[in-house]
Design a protein around this motif. Structure first.
Motif, PDB file in Angstrom:
ATOM      1  N   LEU A  71      28.223 -12.402   9.073  1.00  0.00           N
ATOM      2  CA  LEU A  71      29.390 -12.604   9.941  1.00  0.00           C
ATOM      3  C   LEU A  71      30.659 -12.094   9.260  1.00  0.00           C
ATOM      4  O   LEU A  71      31.519 -11.489   9.913  1.00  0.00           O
ATOM      5  CB  LEU A  71      29.543 -14.085  10.284  1.00  0.00           C
ATOM      6  N   GLY A  72      30.768 -12.310   7.970  1.00  0.00           N
ATOM      7  CA  GLY A  72      31.950 -11.871   7.241  1.00  0.00           C
ATOM      8  C   GLY A  72      32.007 -10.380   6.994  1.00  0.00           C
ATOM      9  O   GLY A  72      33.077  -9.854   6.625  1.00  0.00           O
ATOM     10  N   GLU A  73      30.879  -9.695   7.185  1.00  0.00           N
ATOM     11  CA  GLU A  73      30.833  -8.249   6.916  1.00  0.00           C
ATOM     12  C   GLU A  73      31.022  -7.409   8.175  1.00  0.00           C
ATOM     13  O   GLU A  73      30.945  -6.186   8.110  1.00  0.00           O
ATOM     14  CB  GLU A  73      29.509  -7.896   6.244  1.00  0.00           C
ATOM     15  N   ARG A  74      31.284  -8.054   9.303  1.00  0.00           N
ATOM     16  CA  ARG A  74      31.528  -7.279  10.535  1.00  0.00           C
ATOM     17  C   ARG A  74      32.779  -6.426  10.352  1.00  0.00           C
ATOM     18  O   ARG A  74      33.779  -6.867   9.805  1.00  0.00           O
ATOM     19  CB  ARG A  74      31.689  -8.223  11.714  1.00  0.00           C
ATOM     20  N   MET A  75      32.715  -5.194  10.852  1.00  0.00           N
ATOM     21  CA  MET A  75      33.813  -4.262  10.675  1.00  0.00           C
ATOM     22  C   MET A  75      34.744  -4.282  11.885  1.00  0.00           C
ATOM     23  O   MET A  75      34.443  -4.894  12.920  1.00  0.00           O
ATOM     24  CB  MET A  75      33.247  -2.862  10.405  1.00  0.00           C
ATOM     25  N   ALA A  76      35.867  -3.596  11.766  1.00  0.00           N
ATOM     26  CA  ALA A  76      36.912  -3.661  12.789  1.00  0.00           C
ATOM     27  C   ALA A  76      36.446  -3.131  14.137  1.00  0.00           C
ATOM     28  O   ALA A  76      36.942  -3.561  15.186  1.00  0.00           O
ATOM     29  CB  ALA A  76      38.144  -2.887  12.319  1.00  0.00           C
TER      30      ALA A  76
END
Length: 326
Positions: free
Chosen positions: A148-153
């Protein structure tokens, strides 16, 4: 050729999924056929390939006795667990439970020597781990939090993020979407649902196969159907995801759906367009030859897509005409 009968002449891993997804067979009959996967054919071969140390090829991802190049080795623990999941082996089978217990006890990542079910560093590797772990009954909440924290813009994910990439990739995004969908089947977390939907929108904005900026197809493998897909994206894999989550057919899927339909051979089967190379435990067939796996996946995707289209048409026909006088 009677395509369904041809599929039912295949491995138990094919047969139970045909009975469930194409034939709507009695659940008891499906369960009996599924139980054979661990004891016969491809599933039994994968389980039998486990080494005396309790894992496959001596390691988590890269077999210690095999070079990484020129071809990716697909015989190690992470890859074999993916294949067992795709075959639909029963997680409750004693041989499977023993194998998972051994992996949890023995297997460690080559990258940092951490225990297998604590995850690695790349989202593409962790995504497959999450999907497999949840299938086999292992909770991996901390790895889901990391994803979840690695989702990109732009709404997706990319394994090259740590090397400076600022754009998502089809290949990593589809793996993470499969992982999040697996988590959602067992947990009600609105953050996970929102992240999954953002990744799905990333793919839909690109018609499941094209660059958003140019309309070009970035990699030929995106339109080449393969089993197992390995780390690669293709349109059939994406459509299988949307089918699995019960999505409505979006017009932005239409080109991909028709591409899959167009690949049907005159005998009613589909061929594997490509086989991702490297050492493997099981040979599922050569590129260019009729593939029961691709045929099964294509038929159930088209069944879903055509059924959704008919449902929408029926709903529109039944809806009152807003312009009609009252």
């Amino acid at each position: 050729m009677d395509t369904t009968q041809w599929l039912l002449e295949g491995d138990p891993a094919i047969r139970w999924q045909v009975l469930q997804d194409l034939e709507d067979a009695d659940p008891d009959a499906v369960a009996r056929e599924r139980a054979r996967v661990a004891r016969e054919g491809w599933g039994a071969a994968l389980l039998a390939a486990r080494g005396p140390d309790g894992q496959w090829a001596g390691g988590a991802h890269f077999p210690k006795a095999k070079p990484v190049l020129p071809g990716q080795p697909w015989t190690s623990t992470a890859h074999v667990l993916t294949e067992l999941r795709l075959l639909g082996v029963d997680p409750a089978d004693p041989a499977v439970r023993e194998a998972i217990a051994d992996v949890a006890r023995v297997t460690r990542w080559e990258y940092d020597d951490e225990p297998f079910f604590e995850g690695e560093v790349e989202p593409c590797i962790n995504a497959a781990l999450v999907t497999n772990a949840l299938y086999f009954g292992v909770e991996v909440d901390a790895i889901v939090e990391r994803l979840l924290g690695e989702r990109m813009a732009d709404g997706g994910w990319n394994c090259d993020q740590e090397r400076g990439s600022v754009r998502s990739s089809f290949d990593t995004t589809i793996g993470v979407l499969e992982a999040l969908a697996a988590f959602e089947r067992e947990h009600d977390d609105p953050r996970v649902r929102e992240a999954r939907e953002s990744g799905e929108e990333y793919l839909l904005e690109r018609g499941l196969m094209r660059q958003r900026s140019t309309g070009e197809i970035p990699k030929p493998t995106y339109v080449q159907l393969a089993f197992p897909p390995r780390h690669e994206y293709d349109v059939l894999r994406a459509l299988e995801h949307f089918r699995a989550v019960g999505a409505r057919v979006d017009e932005r899927m239409r080109e991909a759906i028709e591409l899959v339909r167009s690949k049907r051979r005159q005998d009613g089967s589909w061929a594997a367009d490509v086989v991702h190379g490297g050492d493997a435990v099981v040979d599922y067939g050569a590129a260019g030859e009729p593939s029961r796996w691709i045929t099964l996946k294509a038929l159930r995707v088209l069944r879903w897509a055509d059924g959704e289209a008919q449902s929408v048409a029926a709903s529109e026909a039944a809806a009152p005409d807003a312009s009609a006088p009252r």
